[in-house]
Design an enzyme around this catalytic site. Structure first.
Site, PDB file in Angstrom:
ATOM      1  CG  HIS A  52      -2.901  35.046  31.935  1.00 40.34           C
ATOM      2  ND1 HIS A  52      -2.639  36.303  31.463  1.00 40.34           N
ATOM      3  CD2 HIS A  52      -3.494  35.227  33.147  1.00 40.34           C
ATOM      4  CE1 HIS A  52      -3.039  37.204  32.343  1.00 40.34           C
ATOM      5  NE2 HIS A  52      -3.556  36.577  33.375  1.00 40.34           N
ATOM      6  CD  GLU A  54      -1.676  34.342  26.506  1.00 39.20           C
ATOM      7  OE1 GLU A  54      -1.855  35.453  25.989  1.00 39.20           O
ATOM      8  OE2 GLU A  54      -2.280  33.968  27.537  1.00 39.20           O
ATOM      9  CB  CYS A  82      -1.163  40.424  29.416  1.00 37.82           C
ATOM     10  SG  CYS A  82      -0.542  39.033  30.392  1.00 37.82           S
ATOM     11  CB  CYS A  85       1.308  36.109  28.284  1.00 40.38           C
ATOM     12  SG  CYS A  85       0.097  35.444  29.471  1.00 40.38           S
TER      13      CYS A  85
END
Length: 155
Positions: A52, A54, A82, A85
């Protein structure tokens, strides 16, 4: 630079994801007023479910400063983090998270759950949402609208 300026940098990262046909989410890590890490969504192209935006930005920042602890840093991300993360943000000891659009399916900063406010966790980061939210949200909604159009054309 302002929160909006750094969010625009994160939006540039999101455009890189879009060019790779990934969900267009981007992130930057800022420490002492300088961008020390950049990242964008790339789980599909990298065959990595943890890739992701992040996570990629945190990895880049940790490598660049030579420490996995990103104390006194701020993470700017175009979409609400999420749970995965959020966990990485906690472990990195990011001080502040600024996100653009809310994520009503997996958001862990208040939309679905708020891990950042969970008192049982041993670390908490400051959270601010809604910075350039319309622009950040539009990028993702346009991406999925285009994918739906392409899908209908292929049928």
């Amino acid at each position: 630079m302002t929160d909006e300026d750094f969010m625009r940098e994160a939006l540039e990262q999101a455009q890189l994801a879009r060019k790779k046909n990934e969900v267009p989410v981007g992130a930057v890590v800022v420490k002492d007023g300088e961008i020390v890490g950049r990242g964008f969504n790339q789980p599909i192209s990298s065959h990595d479910p943890s890739a992701h935006a992040e996570i990629m930005a945190l990895r880049d920042a940790a490598k660049n400063i030579g420490n996995y602890r990103l104390v006194d840093s701020t993470l700017y991300v175009t979409f609400e983090p999420c749970a995965m993360c959020a966990g990485a943000i906690f472990h990195a000891r990011v001080k502040r998270v600024v996100y653009g659009a809310a994520e009503y399916k997996t958001g862990a900063a208040g939309s679905i759950v708020n891990l950042f406010a969970e008192p049982k966790l041993n670390y908490h980061a400051e959270i601010e949402g809604g910075v350039l939210a319309e622009e950040c949200g539009k990028l993702v909604s346009d991406f999925f609208a285009e994918r739906r159009r392409q899908s209908r054309q292929e049928q």
